[in-house]
Design a protein around this motif. Sequence first.
Motif, short mmCIF file in Angstrom:
data_model
loop_
_atom_site.label_atom_id
_atom_site.label_comp_id
_atom_site.label_asym_id
_atom_site.label_seq_id
_atom_site.Cartn_x
_atom_site.Cartn_y
_atom_site.Cartn_z
N CYS A 1 0.84 -1.19 0.00
CA CYS A 1 0.00 0.00 0.00
C CYS A 1 0.88 1.25 0.00
CB CYS A 1 -0.92 0.00 1.21
SG CYS A 1 -2.00 1.44 1.30
N GLU B 1 0.18 -1.08 -4.84
CA GLU B 1 1.15 -1.20 -5.92
C GLU B 1 1.73 -2.61 -5.87
OE1 GLU B 1 2.77 3.38 -5.55
OE2 GLU B 1 3.84 1.79 -4.49
N THR C 1 -7.00 2.75 -1.74
CA THR C 1 -7.00 2.07 -3.03
C THR C 1 -5.66 2.24 -3.75
OG1 THR C 1 -7.95 4.02 -4.09
CG2 THR C 1 -9.49 2.32 -3.33
N THR C 2 -4.62 2.53 -2.98
CA THR C 2 -3.30 2.85 -3.55
C THR C 2 -2.34 1.65 -3.50
OG1 THR C 2 -2.66 3.72 -1.39
CG2 THR C 2 -3.48 5.31 -3.02
N SER D 1 -0.14 4.15 0.69
CA SER D 1 -0.59 5.04 1.76
C SER D 1 -0.03 4.67 3.12
CB SER D 1 -2.12 5.06 1.82
OG SER D 1 -2.65 5.60 0.63
#
Length: 135
Positions: free
Chosen positions: A33, A56, A53-54, A35
Amino acid sequence: MSEQLPSSLLQQDSDSRPYWEGLAQGELRIQRCASCSQAVFYPRSLCPHCHATTLEWIVASGRGQIYSYTVVHQAYGAFASSTPFVVALIELEEGVRMMSRLVDPPDEHIQIGTAVQIVFQNVGDDLTLPYFRVP
């Protein structure tokens, strides 16, 4: 391992496609994440830690340790001819846990905390799975 598994047994969707593509290329991909910086496994679209929703994709080291395990003595279908085999919950260095098979287990008793390393095995038409072995 002698079983051949049809790829239709496994659900591949837009959330998990990079995971499956990575396995085919000899990489174990997990999410991180952006965030909260927490590693995430199994593939999903929402961080279970902070709900962002970040997410990767990163390539995991493929190293970890046995968190728990069981020896399967009775199985069916494509797995029946492979018994007994070991199913283990592996805690990866990145901090996530994933369930997999332990291949070529040592003759001595398997122990929780034993270091393991990923191996990639083709088990069917266009299907590669991550298994682990004691280095």
